[in-house]
Structures are given as C-alpha cells and as structure tokens.
Motif scaffolding. Structure first.
Motif, PDB file in Angstrom:
ATOM      1  N   GLY A 545       0.795  -1.225   0.000  1.00 49.91           N
ATOM      2  CA  GLY A 545       0.000   0.000   0.000  1.00 49.91           C
ATOM      3  C   GLY A 545       0.822   1.266   0.000  1.00 49.91           C
ATOM      4  N   ASP A 546       2.096   1.149  -0.249  1.00 52.19           N
ATOM      5  CA  ASP A 546       2.992   2.306  -0.343  1.00 52.19           C
ATOM      6  C   ASP A 546       3.204   3.022   0.983  1.00 52.19           C
ATOM      7  N   ASP A 547       2.840   2.393   2.113  1.00 50.29           N
ATOM      8  CA  ASP A 547       3.134   2.983   3.413  1.00 50.29           C
ATOM      9  C   ASP A 547       4.511   2.565   3.920  1.00 50.29           C
ATOM     10  N   LEU A 548       5.112   1.603   3.239  1.00 50.25           N
ATOM     11  CA  LEU A 548       6.432   1.112   3.609  1.00 50.25           C
ATOM     12  C   LEU A 548       7.212   0.860   2.331  1.00 50.25           C
ATOM     13  N   ASP A 549       8.410   1.379   2.288  1.00 54.61           N
ATOM     14  CA  ASP A 549       9.270   1.173   1.128  1.00 54.61           C
ATOM     15  C   ASP A 549      10.589   0.594   1.600  1.00 54.61           C
ATOM     16  N   ILE A 550      11.216  -0.185   0.758  1.00 54.69           N
ATOM     17  CA  ILE A 550      12.533  -0.744   1.069  1.00 54.69           C
ATOM     18  C   ILE A 550      13.516  -0.236   0.031  1.00 54.69           C
ATOM     19  N   ARG A 551      14.476   0.511   0.504  1.00 52.82           N
ATOM     20  CA  ARG A 551      15.512   1.023  -0.382  1.00 52.82           C
ATOM     21  C   ARG A 551      16.722   0.105  -0.279  1.00 52.82           C
ATOM     22  N   GLY A 552      17.095  -0.480  -1.411  1.00 54.65           N
ATOM     23  CA  GLY A 552      18.189  -1.445  -1.393  1.00 54.65           C
ATOM     24  C   GLY A 552      17.646  -2.848  -1.579  1.00 54.65           C
ATOM     25  N   GLY A 553      18.290  -3.819  -0.928  1.00 55.11           N
ATOM     26  CA  GLY A 553      17.928  -5.220  -1.141  1.00 55.11           C
ATOM     27  C   GLY A 553      16.732  -5.663  -0.329  1.00 55.11           C
ATOM     28  N   LYS A 554      15.615  -5.897  -0.994  1.00 54.68           N
ATOM     29  CA  LYS A 554      14.416  -6.338  -0.290  1.00 54.68           C
ATOM     30  C   LYS A 554      14.609  -7.711   0.332  1.00 54.68           C
ATOM     31  N   ILE A 555      15.293  -8.592  -0.407  1.00 54.59           N
ATOM     32  CA  ILE A 555      15.515  -9.948   0.118  1.00 54.59           C
ATOM     33  C   ILE A 555      16.347  -9.871   1.395  1.00 54.59           C
ATOM     34  N   ALA A 556      17.375  -9.032   1.382  1.00 52.22           N
ATOM     35  CA  ALA A 556      18.217  -8.878   2.572  1.00 52.22           C
ATOM     36  C   ALA A 556      17.413  -8.320   3.742  1.00 52.22           C
ATOM     37  N   ALA A 557      16.548  -7.340   3.456  1.00 46.85           N
ATOM     38  CA  ALA A 557      15.731  -6.748   4.523  1.00 46.85           C
ATOM     39  C   ALA A 557      14.814  -7.785   5.148  1.00 46.85           C
ATOM     40  N   LEU A 558      14.164  -8.581   4.312  1.00 48.85           N
ATOM     41  CA  LEU A 558      13.261  -9.597   4.827  1.00 48.85           C
ATOM     42  C   LEU A 558      14.016 -10.671   5.601  1.00 48.85           C
ATOM     43  N   ARG A 559      15.232 -11.009   5.125  1.00 46.84           N
ATOM     44  CA  ARG A 559      16.045 -11.999   5.834  1.00 46.84           C
ATOM     45  C   ARG A 559      16.399 -11.490   7.237  1.00 46.84           C
ATOM     46  N   ILE A 560      16.814 -10.238   7.326  1.00 49.77           N
ATOM     47  CA  ILE A 560      17.209  -9.682   8.617  1.00 49.77           C
ATOM     48  C   ILE A 560      16.010  -9.620   9.566  1.00 49.77           C
ATOM     49  N   LEU A 561      14.871  -9.189   9.067  1.00 56.12           N
ATOM     50  CA  LEU A 561      13.678  -9.166   9.916  1.00 56.12           C
ATOM     51  C   LEU A 561      13.278 -10.565  10.356  1.00 56.12           C
ATOM     52  N   GLY A 562      13.561 -11.556   9.523  1.00 52.40           N
ATOM     53  CA  GLY A 562      13.250 -12.939   9.869  1.00 52.40           C
ATOM     54  C   GLY A 562      14.097 -13.507  10.983  1.00 52.40           C
ATOM     55  N   TYR A 563      15.173 -12.792  11.347  1.00 48.19           N
ATOM     56  CA  TYR A 563      16.022 -13.235  12.457  1.00 48.19           C
ATOM     57  C   TYR A 563      15.345 -13.033  13.815  1.00 48.19           C
ATOM     58  N   PHE A 564      14.203 -12.362  13.844  1.00 51.50           N
ATOM     59  CA  PHE A 564      13.581 -11.986  15.112  1.00 51.50           C
ATOM     60  C   PHE A 564      12.303 -12.770  15.356  1.00 51.50           C
ATOM     61  N   GLU A 565      12.119 -13.149  16.626  1.00 49.62           N
ATOM     62  CA  GLU A 565      10.849 -13.745  17.019  1.00 49.62           C
ATOM     63  C   GLU A 565       9.740 -12.725  16.777  1.00 49.62           C
ATOM     64  N   LYS A 566       8.554 -13.225  16.476  1.00 49.03           N
ATOM     65  CA  LYS A 566       7.426 -12.322  16.341  1.00 49.03           C
ATOM     66  C   LYS A 566       7.105 -11.733  17.708  1.00 49.03           C
ATOM     67  N   MET A 567       6.981 -10.434  17.771  1.00 52.32           N
ATOM     68  CA  MET A 567       6.750  -9.752  19.044  1.00 52.32           C
ATOM     69  C   MET A 567       5.258  -9.679  19.345  1.00 52.32           C
ATOM     70  N   ASP A 568       4.624 -10.859  19.411  1.00 50.07           N
ATOM     71  CA  ASP A 568       3.194 -10.885  19.715  1.00 50.07           C
ATOM     72  C   ASP A 568       2.899 -11.869  20.826  1.00 50.07           C
TER      73      ASP A 568
END
Length: 568
Positions: A545-568
């Motif tokens: 929805g264009d409320d979040l943009d990733i500048r650079g490597g999207k795959i790398a960003a998703l990989r790094i975020l995947g290193y974290f437990e879900k905070m729920d």
C-alpha cells in the motif's frame, strides 16, 4: 497474543434424560479468603469533604479530589472501559471539569484507563520522573512473559469459584477487547513537588516501595494522604510471583515512615478501603512497616549465619502481634516469598550451597530420580501415592521430573494437574491459588495463558519510536545469526529520524543514525512501524500500500527481519 478462555467444569453431576439438572461443584476455598471479598464491595466512598474513592470497579481504586473549580483524578484503573464506569460514578457527585491526573506509580491498573478521563494533552498528568520509562518497559520489552505470568497470578482464565478474588481487588478487569490507553506524564516529580490545582494544595512525594517510582499525595489542609500501593489490607507484595525488579524493603520501610510522620487523619490507599482516625492510621502504619522490617532484618540475620533461602523460610515467621493483624494477612504477599526476594536482592541467585552452583541439566536429574525410584513407571506410582496420601507438594515436585521424561504422557499431565488443584483448594493467598489453578489448566487442558490487547493508535503515538526499535534485540534468534554481520536501516520520513540495526554474531544493537553500509533501508512513517511492531498491521500489506518502502535489497531486509521472534 490471544485470549484462550477454557472454562472446564471440574465436576459435573449429570446423567439420565433431558430433564437432568447439571450442577457445577465449586472447588473448596478457605473461609478467610471468601470473607476477604467483602473488602472490595463496589461503590464510591466519601472519605471526607472533597475526597472520594471508587472501590471494586477493577483491581485498583481510583480517587477523586474535588476542588473549587474542578476535580483531580488520582490513578485511572486498568482499562478505559473501567475508567468510564468510575467517571460515571464520580459524575453523580459533581460535574466539575477534570483539571489534572496523577499516577501514584506505573502499574497497569493505575494508568491504562487514563483516556477515559482526558484526551492526550488535555490536562496535565503528574507522576514520578521514571514512571514513563517503566510503562514503556512493560509495553515493549517484557510484555510476553509478564502478561503470561500476570494472567496466572490474577486468575484471568479461571471461572468463579476457582478465582475468589485477587487479594487487593476483586479482579483484574482486562478483556480481549479492552482498550488500554495511558496518557504520558508531562509534569514529573523528582523527590517532591508542591502544587495547587483547583484550589487544592497538594504535595507529591517520591516514596519508593512496591515500585521504584511510587508517589504518595499529601493534602495538608485536609490531613489526607493518598498512599499509593505502599500499604493495602494484605501482607505486602515484597516480591510478586508475576515478576518485577527487586523491591527494596528498606526503602519501603523508610517511605512508610515518611507517611507516618504526616500525622494524617485519613489514609486512602490505591487498593482496599480507606482508614480514618490518626491513632488507627498510626497503629496500622507502624505494624505494616514493622512487619516489613522484621522480615528484612531476620532474613539478613540468618543469611549472615550462612543459611540458604529454604532454611531461612523454615525459621522466619511473623511474631503473633503482627501475624494476627488484619492488615497483614497473606492475601497478596507472603513472608516466604519475601524472604527469598530479600536474599536474592543482597546475594543474587546462588544460595551458597555448592551442590546448586552447577546443577545437573534437568534431563539428567530426572533420569537419576527415575533410577532411584526403580524406573519411570515406579516414579509415576510414587507421585500418585504421594497425592493419595495428601502430600500434593511432593507429588507436584515428582511430576517436574516425570514431565521431562514423559512430556507427552497424559497420565503425567493429569497427575500434575490434580496435584496443582489440590494445592490451590487449600490456598488462602489468591496469587498462589490462581497460579496453581491456571497451571493445572495448562497441564491438563493445554491452556496458554496470556493475551494481547491491541493498543489504539492514539496510545501508540504517545510512545517514542526508540522503544519499539530498542525492544528488538531481546527477540533476536541468536542461533540463526552466529555467522552474520549485517545492517538494516530505518528511516522515518515524518520525524526525520533514522536508526541502524546491527546484527553481529548473535547480538543485535540499535543506534540512532543511518550507517552507510546497510544492506537495506526501511522507509516509512513512525505510526506505520509502531502498528507493525504492535501486530496491528501486516508489513506485506503496508509494503503493497505504499506505506512502507525498502531502499536497497528487499531480500536482505526480509532476511534480517526474519532473524527476530514475532513480538506478539
């Protein structure tokens, strides 16, 4: 987190045809605990002219001070819904506008109903200078575990009969759809602050005890003291089984002595009922502070003799004149828990016994216990025998080992639940009773205590973005990052602030500013990331929805975020 309401009937007498009446057998409860519920009879009590306290609407009290041209609310309940009910009751007394809110401390039952009384920025909010930090700490850093343990302690998932009351209030009134909205303090107190609001002269005094940020409020012209949570009609929670930072008992005693020195004619605690009469207040405060000092001093006495916490618990009990005091009955804290906390506060976790310095892993210990008993089946038989003979604590202890050896065995789970229920039925302390009954449902029924109410956007907006980012390192799955050296940037277009998340061989660090060598940068607005972190918004939807943009490597960003437990 989600609510799991599993209300299993313990015993049903049901048979025959459709005309059979089904009745539920309520589990036994000590008479003293049942009688204690009268302390929380719901209503607004007039303390003296211009001072009113709402009791029984939730876990805590809310206090209204009526001045010349307005009112002050001291403590705001645990939910906005409860706050509205309390305000409606106060409005039957006066329609004067609210001029200020005061938090005696940071606990949820005192702050999260604030939005019912005022909008953000509408009135000044007074608290100790550290209160905002403690509110944010619970919201962001230790929310999962403190929620689960609190739900056990307060009996949130229990039906009436298992839960009788919560010791300092009838119930913790948080539901899955509750609105929690604390207004951030904007007028803070260091050690003491004197103010006049609506013509009322107030002194706000720092008085650490049950919490480090505790305040009491003194109205010198009325000789009324609002004591917060440093005294209530139950033995104090010098340690709470839900888990909190160390509660310094010596500071607590000193704070009670400050209140004693006032010579108040009226004492209004933020739990249970007010006290009237200078002599009665003096006698009660003296007994209360003496009980705390007694536990502290006698614990230190035996510590210095080399005794372990278990050994000290066997030796230290309140003397009769304190043990019989109606304000020191163990309906919230317990002497035994307090002793262990004092020991830990001075010496830490090691009890001094060398056998506990490096204990066996629980699997090895369990195997040895089974071998001593003659095998796993024999150990199970011993646990059953202990329960039949009325030794529920020993049966429960043995199921600790059995649960390690047979984690999926229904026989072990049922036996463990039975032992927990037996302990609960005879327990007069609501915290312990609720914890036992809830743990029994976890063992037998698969209950997962805890929940997560989604905070409204308006409340999220009051929390600094730093808190959401600084909470991330504690959720890092370190084992997945032992060989990783990566950086992810965060850029918030609305505030102009930027941060870098550094992953370094099993450790995550967040610092302000954007490093040049980030693998990617998440570009968004602060409210969007707060919603994502709070579980209110799907990041993929925000990206689409264009409320979040990733500048650079999207795959790398998703990989790094995947290193974290879900905070729920």
């Amino acid at each position: 987190m989600r609510y799991l309401f599993i209300l299993l009937t313990l015993a049903l007498a049901a048979c025959g045809d459709d005309n059979t009446t089904v009745t539920e057998t309520r589990p036994p409860a000590p008479d003293a605990l049942t009688a204690h519920s009268q302390v929380f009879k719901q209503g607004v009590e007039k303390v003296t002219d211009g001072v009113y306290v709402a009791i029984g609407y939730g876990l805590a009290n809310s206090i209204m001070l009526e001045g010349d041209d307005g009112i002050i609310i001291v403590d705001t309940m645990e939910t906005v819904e409860e706050g509205h009910r309390v305000l409606a009751a106060f409005r039957e007394i006066t329609d004067k506008p609210i001029k200020a809110l005061i938090y005696t401390h940071n606990h949820a039952d005192h702050v999260f109903g604030a939005r019912a009384f005022a909008a953000p920025g509408e009135v000044p909010v007074y608290a100790h200078e550290s209160t905002g930090y403690y509110i944010n700490r619970v919201v962001n850093q230790i929310r999962p575990i403190i929620t689960a343990r609190s739900m056990r302690m307060f009996g949130h998932h229990l039906p009436d009969g298992e839960r009788i009351n919560d010791g300092i209030g009838p119930f913790l009134g948080v539901a899955e759809d509750s609105e929690l909205f604390a207004l951030p303090p904007d007028h803070t107190v260091d050690e003491q602050l004197e103010v006049t609001i609506a013509g009322l002269r107030l002194q706000l005094v720092h008085a650490p005890g049950e919490t480090n940020d505790q305040l009491f409020v003194w109205l010198p012209d009325k000789k009324v003291v609002l004591s917060g949570d440093n005294i209530y009609q139950a033995f104090p929670n010098l340690y709470t089984i839900r888990g909190t930072p160390y509660r310094d008992t010596q500071q607590w005693v000193a704070s009670l002595d400050k209140i004693r020195a006032l010579g108040a004619d009226y004492l209004v605690p933020s739990h249970t009922r007010p006290l009237k009469g200078a002599d009665t207040i003096e006698e009660t405060l003296t007994a209360y502070r003496d009980a705390i000092q007694y536990v502290h001093d006698q614990t230190l006495r035996y510590m210095n003799k080399g005794y372990t916490p278990d050994q000290i618990v066997e030796r230290v009990h309140l003397p009769p004149h304190l043990a019989e005091n109606p304000w020191l009955q163990p309906f919230y804290g317990k002497v035994s828990w307090s002793i262990r906390s004092v020991f830990d506060g001075y010496l830490g976790w090691f009890d001094g016994n060398p056998s506990t310095l490096q204990p066996l892993p629980e699997g090895e210990r369990a195997r040895h216990m089974a071998d001593l008993a003659g095998g796993e089946s024999a150990l199970l038989d011993k646990a059953r025998e202990a329960l039949v003979q009325g030794d529920a604590q020993w049966a429960l202890s043995l199921t600790d080992d059995l649960a390690v050896l047979r984690p999926d065995d229904d026989q072990v789970a049922d036996l463990r639940a039975a032992a927990l229920r037996r302990l609960a039925e005879g327990e007069a302390n609501p915290n312990a009773r609720n914890y036992y009954f809830t743990s029994a449902r976890e063992a037998a029924d698969g209950l997962k205590p805890g929940f997560r109410t989604l905070p409204p956007d308006g409340f999220l907006a009051t929390l600094p973005i730093d808190n959401f980012l600084n909470a991330m390192p504690a959720f890092l799955k370190a084992e997945d990052t032992l060989d990783a050296e990566e950086k992810l940037g965060f850029e918030f277009t609305d505030s102009g602030r930027a941060f870098t998340l550094v992953i370094r061989h099993g450790v995550a660090v967040v610092h302000e500013g954007l490093d040049d060598d980030t693998a990617a940068v998440l570009v968004t607005r602060e409210p969007v990331w707060k919603q994502i972190a709070a579980g209110q918004r799907n990041p993929a939807m925000a990206l689409a929805g264009d409320d979040l943009d990733i500048r650079g490597g999207k795959i790398a960003a998703l990989r790094i975020l995947g290193y974290f437990e879900k905070m729920d």
